[in-house]
Write a protein that holds these residues in place. Structure first.
Motif, mmCIF file in Angstrom:
data_model
loop_
_atom_site.group_PDB
_atom_site.id
_atom_site.type_symbol
_atom_site.label_atom_id
_atom_site.label_comp_id
_atom_site.label_asym_id
_atom_site.label_seq_id
_atom_site.Cartn_x
_atom_site.Cartn_y
_atom_site.Cartn_z
ATOM 1 N N ALA A 39 1.754 6.595 -6.602
ATOM 2 C CA ALA A 39 0.511 7.682 -6.875
ATOM 3 C C ALA A 39 1.048 8.970 -6.892
ATOM 4 N N MET A 40 2.074 9.291 -5.705
ATOM 5 C CA MET A 40 2.253 10.648 -5.541
ATOM 6 C C MET A 40 3.409 11.040 -6.594
ATOM 7 N N GLU A 91 -3.608 8.560 2.840
ATOM 8 C CA GLU A 91 -4.109 8.602 1.259
ATOM 9 C C GLU A 91 -5.246 9.900 1.310
ATOM 10 N N HIS A 92 -6.113 9.991 2.340
ATOM 11 C CA HIS A 92 -7.053 11.128 2.378
ATOM 12 C C HIS A 92 -6.280 12.478 2.240
ATOM 13 N N ALA A 93 -5.162 12.535 3.285
ATOM 14 C CA ALA A 93 -4.609 13.863 3.548
ATOM 15 C C ALA A 93 -3.702 14.200 2.131
ATOM 16 N N SER A 151 -7.879 3.216 0.370
ATOM 17 C CA SER A 151 -8.182 1.787 0.225
ATOM 18 C C SER A 151 -8.870 1.200 1.507
ATOM 19 N N ARG A 152 -8.497 1.535 2.881
ATOM 20 C CA ARG A 152 -9.021 1.267 4.078
ATOM 21 C C ARG A 152 -8.982 2.398 4.731
ATOM 22 N N ARG A 206 0.632 -1.261 -0.031
ATOM 23 C CA ARG A 206 0.162 -0.107 -0.062
ATOM 24 C C ARG A 206 0.894 1.230 0.056
ATOM 25 N N LEU A 207 1.990 1.332 0.832
ATOM 26 C CA LEU A 207 2.741 2.359 0.668
ATOM 27 C C LEU A 207 3.660 2.629 -0.519
ATOM 28 N N VAL A 208 4.026 1.395 -1.299
ATOM 29 C CA VAL A 208 4.724 1.630 -2.608
ATOM 30 C C VAL A 208 3.471 2.290 -3.539
ATOM 31 N N ARG A 209 2.367 1.566 -3.478
ATOM 32 C CA ARG A 209 1.164 2.235 -4.312
ATOM 33 C C ARG A 209 1.174 3.862 -4.223
#
Length: 460
Positions: free
Chosen positions: A205-206, A230-232, A221-222, A198-201
């Motif tokens: 994305a960044m 991800e929200h921030a 995702s969660r 998830r961190l790599v994804r």
């Protein structure tokens, strides 16, 4: 996806900490639960026939009860009772000692026992029997268990102890513990691998950007700590996008304003120029003639500034297309210098052009490069006329590339000047050179200014 309580933290049951604590808790409870379950199953299904004579406590209680009942009985009665007990405890060894310390009946007969017991021998015998195999019970006759005689029962412990799962199934328990350890390691690895993915994804994305160079939105995702991140990030990207849109609107408004002002100022400036020209043809006093001369100079400066503003607006809005082709730069420099020479002579500026035998063939737009030269020569007239000099030559740089160098002997770019418009002129120069893949380096001090122009690596 909306995160509940994203500003104040996710719910604890949705957090990564809670999930990992559950993994650890399951690992810690796994062994006790399994051991208890196996013990219950063993108790339910294990054959009770293995406890042939009951437990050790039961045997000890019954043996002491028999000794109390035989208190005061004669030797024949004691022998008869021991023979009966031998039939009951067929795998046991029985004997008794009378009140005078003599060994009496032994069932079965065995060696190693003293014929006559002293108090010390009796004590040593009891000490040796503690926690030994066979299991030994010494019961003194009488209600107070004080003798004088005693009776002994010795039973192999194999007939008394049930083999509990920890002993009988040691390999199974070792296997279960190994399985628990491997399961804990695998679950932890899967847990952290998921976090890493998830961190790599999120990192990928960044790194992705749209046509405006802004990061693309990230799907949440969660609703856990990474979800909050991800929200921030999404909120930040949205703010950047809105800010870029606002900047684009403001830039477009500014360009429209400059374009409108430049266009609207041209008409009154043309009228002012014509009237100043007509006024200059009239018979005026010396002071009037000087004033007309100043008006002509200022209107020319204002006209050049308006032209530069209008040109810069067109360039930054992409409405100033360039036609890149192979050009003889030396020829363009001589052409531009020829148009500026009368003004240099009028202002007392000595022109020194050293381009004989020099070949500078670059890819450029002819009109754009001429405009670059015009702006640079105009700055010499406005800001460096006190030096009375302009030099144009070719010079080989440290990189081995031949550059066009324009120099003056003015007070330098750090000095204050009453002339205006140099800033927008150099901005136009930089924009055009960048579009033609040319570089500019400026060195300025009190002895003058030197501007070098050469092709960059992308030019070729």
């Amino acid at each position: 996806m909306k995160i509940s309580g994203a500003g104040n933290g996710t719910k604890f049951r949705d957090s990564l900490l809670f999930r990992y604590m559950m993994i650890v808790l399951l690992a810690l409870l796994f062994l006790p639960v399994v051991v208890s379950a196996l013990s219950i199953l063993f108790t339910l299904f294990h054959s009770p026939a293995e406890l042939k004579y009951g437990s050790a406590d039961e045997l000890q209680t019954e043996w002491h009860a028999e000794a109390r009942r035989l208190d005061g009985a004669d030797a024949a009665a004691v022998n008869a009772r021991l023979r009966a007990l031998k039939q009951r405890y067929a795998d046991a060894t029985l004997f008794w000692v009378d009140g005078e310390g003599r060994t009496r009946l032994q069932l079965p007969e065995r060696g190693g026992l003293p014929e006559t017991w002293t108090a010390d021998e009796a004590i040593r015998f009891m000490k040796r029997s503690v926690d030994a195999d066979p299991f030994t019970v010494v019961a003194f006759f009488g209600p107070e268990k004080k003798g004088p005689g005693f009776m002994v029962l010795q039973m192999p412990r194999a007939f008394l102890n049930i083999e509990w799962p920890v002993q009988s199934y040691a390999p199974l328990y070792i296997g279960l513990m190994l399985f628990m350890f491997v399961a804990f390691v695998v679950m932890s690895w899967l847990f952290f691998r998921n976090i890493r993915r998830r961190l790599v994804r999120l990192e990928a994305a960044m790194a992705r950007t749209d046509e405006d160079g802004l990061p693309a939105p990230v799907a949440i995702s969660r609703p856990d700590e990474i979800g909050r991140l991800e929200h921030a990030f999404g909120v930040m990207a949205d703010r950047l996008r809105k800010g870029r849109e606002r900047e684009r609107e403001e830039e477009e408004l500014r360009k429209q304003l400059i374009s409108s002002l430049s266009h609207d100022l041209r008409t009154p400036l043309t009228v002012i120029r014509s009237h100043v020209h007509l006024l200059g043809r009239e018979r005026l006093s010396a002071q009037g003639a000087e004033s007309v001369k100043q008006l002509e100079a200022k209107t020319e400066t204002l006209g050049a500034l308006i032209d530069n503003l209008f040109a810069y607006t067109l360039m930054t809005s992409g409405k100033y297309p360039l036609r890149i082709e192979t050009c003889d730069i030396v020829r363009l420099v001589r052409q531009s210098a020829a148009t500026w020479y009368p003004l240099w002579e009028k202002e007392g500026i000595e022109a020194e052009i050293e381009l004989d035998g020099v070949s500078l063939v670059w890819k450029a737009d002819r009109n754009a490069f001429l405009r670059v030269l015009d702006n640079l020569f105009q700055n010499v007239v406005r800001h460096a006329r006190s030096g009375g000099y302009v030099g144009i030559r070719a010079q080989v740089l440290d990189t081995g590339i031949q550059a066009l160098v324009i120099s003056d002997r003015g007070p330098g770019m750090q000095a204050k000047s009453d002339a205006k418009g140099g800033g927008i002129g150099l901005a136009i120069v930089d924009h055009l050179l960048r579009e033609m893949k040319l570089e500019r380096r400026t060195d300025s001090d009190e002895g003058g200014t030197r501007i070098a122009i050469w092709p960059n690596r992308e030019h070729f």
